[in-house]
Design an enzyme around this catalytic site. Structure first.
Site, mmCIF file in Angstrom:
data_model
loop_
_atom_site.group_PDB
_atom_site.id
_atom_site.type_symbol
_atom_site.label_atom_id
_atom_site.label_comp_id
_atom_site.label_asym_id
_atom_site.label_seq_id
_atom_site.Cartn_x
_atom_site.Cartn_y
_atom_site.Cartn_z
ATOM 1 N N GLY A 1 15.944 -1.962 10.973
ATOM 2 C CA GLY A 1 15.375 -2.468 12.456
ATOM 3 C C GLY A 1 16.450 -3.432 12.911
ATOM 4 O O GLY A 1 16.648 -4.439 12.280
ATOM 5 N N GLY B 1 1.763 2.963 7.904
ATOM 6 C CA GLY B 1 2.665 2.073 8.441
ATOM 7 C C GLY B 1 2.244 0.623 8.293
ATOM 8 O O GLY B 1 1.025 0.077 7.884
ATOM 9 N N THR B 2 3.259 -0.203 8.610
ATOM 10 C CA THR B 2 3.170 -1.584 8.291
ATOM 11 C C THR B 2 2.171 -2.400 9.234
ATOM 12 O O THR B 2 1.457 -3.197 8.911
ATOM 13 C CB THR B 2 4.551 -2.288 8.413
ATOM 14 O OG1 THR B 2 5.243 -1.578 9.491
ATOM 15 C CG2 THR B 2 5.335 -2.039 7.241
ATOM 16 N N ALA C 1 0.944 -1.351 0.060
ATOM 17 C CA ALA C 1 0.132 0.129 0.050
ATOM 18 C C ALA C 1 0.932 1.268 0.128
ATOM 19 O O ALA C 1 0.441 2.084 -0.207
ATOM 20 C CB ALA C 1 -0.941 -0.034 1.316
ATOM 21 N N GLY C 2 2.183 1.199 0.065
ATOM 22 C CA GLY C 2 2.974 2.235 0.208
ATOM 23 C C GLY C 2 3.301 3.234 -0.929
ATOM 24 O O GLY C 2 2.793 2.823 -1.979
ATOM 25 N N HIS D 1 18.538 5.977 -31.999
ATOM 26 C CA HIS D 1 19.696 6.382 -32.684
ATOM 27 C C HIS D 1 20.535 7.006 -31.870
ATOM 28 O O HIS D 1 20.369 8.079 -31.114
ATOM 29 C CB HIS D 1 19.326 7.382 -33.682
ATOM 30 C CG HIS D 1 17.880 7.543 -34.122
ATOM 31 N ND1 HIS D 1 17.605 6.601 -35.276
ATOM 32 C CD2 HIS D 1 16.806 8.068 -33.749
ATOM 33 C CE1 HIS D 1 16.211 6.801 -35.573
ATOM 34 N NE2 HIS D 1 15.656 7.667 -34.684
ATOM 35 N N ASN E 1 15.958 -6.737 10.578
ATOM 36 C CA ASN E 1 14.805 -7.159 10.316
ATOM 37 C C ASN E 1 14.580 -6.987 8.768
ATOM 38 O O ASN E 1 14.826 -6.085 8.298
ATOM 39 C CB ASN E 1 13.717 -6.268 10.881
ATOM 40 C CG ASN E 1 12.569 -6.619 10.407
ATOM 41 O OD1 ASN E 1 11.995 -7.595 9.858
ATOM 42 N ND2 ASN E 1 11.391 -5.611 10.946
ATOM 43 N N GLN F 1 -5.915 -0.602 2.700
ATOM 44 C CA GLN F 1 -5.459 -0.244 3.927
ATOM 45 C C GLN F 1 -6.338 0.505 4.649
ATOM 46 O O GLN F 1 -6.821 1.472 4.257
ATOM 47 C CB GLN F 1 -3.957 0.403 3.757
ATOM 48 C CG GLN F 1 -3.433 0.380 5.166
ATOM 49 C CD GLN F 1 -2.040 0.902 4.924
ATOM 50 O OE1 GLN F 1 -1.152 0.288 4.385
ATOM 51 N NE2 GLN F 1 -1.463 1.642 5.624
HETATM 52 P P1 TTP Z 1 8.287 1.390 3.039
HETATM 53 O O1 TTP Z 1 9.306 0.963 1.996
HETATM 54 O O2 TTP Z 1 8.809 1.554 4.344
HETATM 55 O O3 TTP Z 1 7.511 2.525 2.489
HETATM 56 P P2 TTP Z 1 6.791 2.908 1.156
HETATM 57 O O4 TTP Z 1 6.650 1.550 0.205
HETATM 58 O O5 TTP Z 1 5.624 3.914 1.381
HETATM 59 O O6 TTP Z 1 8.007 3.555 0.395
HETATM 60 P P3 TTP Z 1 8.799 5.090 0.795
HETATM 61 O O7 TTP Z 1 9.268 4.959 2.194
HETATM 62 O O8 TTP Z 1 9.628 5.331 -0.169
HETATM 63 O O9 TTP Z 1 7.441 6.005 0.703
HETATM 64 O O10 TTP Z 1 7.266 -0.039 3.138
HETATM 65 C C1 TTP Z 1 7.774 -1.200 3.378
HETATM 66 C C2 TTP Z 1 6.436 -2.112 3.120
HETATM 67 O O11 TTP Z 1 5.403 -1.888 3.466
HETATM 68 C C3 TTP Z 1 6.287 -1.821 1.495
HETATM 69 O O12 TTP Z 1 6.108 -3.401 1.042
HETATM 70 C C4 TTP Z 1 5.107 -1.065 1.577
HETATM 71 C C5 TTP Z 1 4.342 -1.689 2.638
HETATM 72 N N1 TTP Z 1 3.338 -0.558 3.249
HETATM 73 C C6 TTP Z 1 2.188 -0.431 3.412
HETATM 74 O O13 TTP Z 1 1.620 -1.434 2.812
HETATM 75 N N2 TTP Z 1 1.487 0.708 4.021
HETATM 76 C C7 TTP Z 1 2.084 1.382 4.570
HETATM 77 O O14 TTP Z 1 1.327 2.418 5.285
HETATM 78 C C8 TTP Z 1 3.551 1.737 4.594
HETATM 79 C C9 TTP Z 1 4.178 2.945 5.359
HETATM 80 C C10 TTP Z 1 4.151 0.709 3.767
#
Ligand code: TTP
Length: 410
Positions: A141, A82-83, A8-9, A317, A165, A77
């Site tokens: 991490g 965030g994750t 979703a990032g 070219h 991590n 999401q």
């Molecule tokens: P990140 O690489 O930390 O975040 P991002 O994909 O948004 O990239 P950037 O920091 O360049 O903007 O994310 C780690 C993983 O988690 C990646 O697979 C995307 C996913 N993720 C989500 O699914 N939802 C979220 O809200 C975030 C922040 C990340």
């Protein structure tokens, strides 16, 4: 067991390539990066749940509703970043059994998944994390361990060695209770590492498995080049499905897709991968670690090395494309040249989210977004980015990054 893939990032650090699409749809070695992790989760899961938000339509279009005959469900999401928030979004799909979670932007080999799942089962754990030893944890991490257990995870601890991590986890549904009490981090996100620390404090059994193979986290543009090189070096067969005219030289391993024609005088040194229906040559030089997509045209007197050229793009070219990433539907005018080396041979720095970052590479060319057109004799400095849908007029020297949708004239 289900496989939850986080996709979703916004992929801000990969701009301009993510201007109009999620990063996991970007192709490396002519395949969307999310498919590599799905491929490696595949032996362990019976269904995929993909967490989506940013430009989700594009991901759904690319992946479809099945992968290797297994259903793929897309879940939006929940509000918040965030994750941890991303994983929480999968709750109702995985509430009755253990499940695997992978960041959609990581690459690792199957052994890593296998090791993690068996460690989780062996210890009858509540959570398991895959880790790898690195000398410098500044971008990771840090996972501190004691015996078989994880004691704590500390985000971005600085330039110290230790276990990182890797972004691959197994959880029981109990994790959702801890996610719901995880507060916003200093970075303004709900982070799964904070959730795991809360689980540990509450006495839950959090274990880890150590992975020793190749791993990459596609955060920054040059990570695409690293992964491309690794995949071409280690996974490429030698297979010519297209047509190769007499007088072309092909040094294996090279994969050439159906409908592609390689004209006389072309000289290709593998590992190189070329997709379908592309036109190569006559008289071009394609050097190792290059991926060229479908419907591309690499024409007369063009040299390409160590680069990714995505679908429907042309260097027709007198072009030099070195250590560069060219998005989809790009046309380089005659004589457009990428520079990939500083005269002082110092590391090339790239602006990422407004700050100059050291790429760690002394060879890095251009990063060109989708639908860009350059005029004749455009010269592009090393590590410069051109935003999607921009037009660069004839003779321009691109010494600064160009935002998307911009017309640059002399
Ligand atoms: P990140 O690489 O930390 O975040 P991002 O994909 O948004 O990239 P950037 O920091 O360049 O903007 O994310 C780690 C993983 O988690 C990646 O697979 C995307 C996913 N993720 C989500 O699914 N939802 C979220 O809200 C975030 C922040 C990340």
């Amino acid at each position: 067991m289900k496989g939850v893939v986080l996709a979703a990032g916004k992929g801000e650090r990969l701009k301009p390539l993510t201007d109009d699409r999620p990063k996991v749809t970007l192709k490396v070695a002519n395949r969307p990066i999310i498919e590599y992790i799905m491929e490696n989760l595949d032996p362990f899961v019976d269904e995929f749940v993909i967490i989506v938000r940013y430009k989700k339509e594009k991901l759904i279009e690319v992946l479809g509703d099945e992968f290797h005959g297994k259903p793929v469900t897309y879940v939006e999401q929940l509000p918040g970043d965030g994750t941890a928030k991303a994983i929480e979004s999968a709750e109702k799909y995985v509430m009755d059994e253990e499940f695997i979670v992978a960041n959609g932007d990581i690459y690792l080999e199957k052994e890593g998944v296998k090791e993690l799942v068996s460690t989780f089962r062996k210890h009858n754990a509540d959570a398991a994390i895959l880790v790898k030893n690195f000398d410098d944890l500044s971008h990771f991490g840090k996972v501190e361990v004691n015996g078989a257990k994880v004691e704590r995870i500390t985000e971005k601890p600085g330039k110290i060695p230790g276990y990182a991590n890797l972004g691959l986890y197994v959880f029981t549904p109990e994790v959702f209770r801890f996610i719901k009490s995880t507060p916003l981090s200093e970075r303004g996100e709900y982070e799964i590492t904070d959730t795991i620390n809360r689980m540990i404090k509450a006495g839950k059994n959090v274990v880890y498995a150590v992975y020793e193979g190749y791993w990459n986290d596609i955060g920054r543009p040059w990570n695409l080049l690293e992964l491309n090189e690794y995949l071409l070096k280690t996974k490429l067969g030698h297979e010519i499905k297209g047509e190769v005219e007499e007088g072309a030289v092909i040094i294996p391993p090279v994969e050439i897709g159906e409908g592609t024609v390689v004209r006389s005088g072309s000289y290709i040194i593998g590992p190189v991968k070329i997709g379908r229906n592309s036109r190569i040559g006559p008289n071009c030089f394609i050097r190792p670690h290059t991926s060229i997509g479908d419907n591309c045209h690499i024409g007369n007197a063009v040299e390409v090395k160590n680069s990714i050229i995505m679908d429907n793009s042309n260097a027709p070219h007198l072009n030099y494309v070195g250590d560069s990433i060219i998005g989809e539907n790009v046309n380089l005018g005659a004589g457009t040249i990428t520079a990939n080396l500083r005269h002082d041979r110092g590391n090339i720095k790239v602006e990422i989210k407004g700050k100059l970052e050291d790429s760690g590479r002394h060879k890095l060319g251009a990063i060109i977004g989708h639908n860009v057109k350059t005029g004749i004799n455009v010269s592009i400095y090393p590590g410069r980015k051109i935003g999607s849908n921009s037009l660069i007029g004839p003779g321009v020297v691109v010494d600064k990054n160009v935002p998307p949708e911009t017309l640059v004239l002399l």
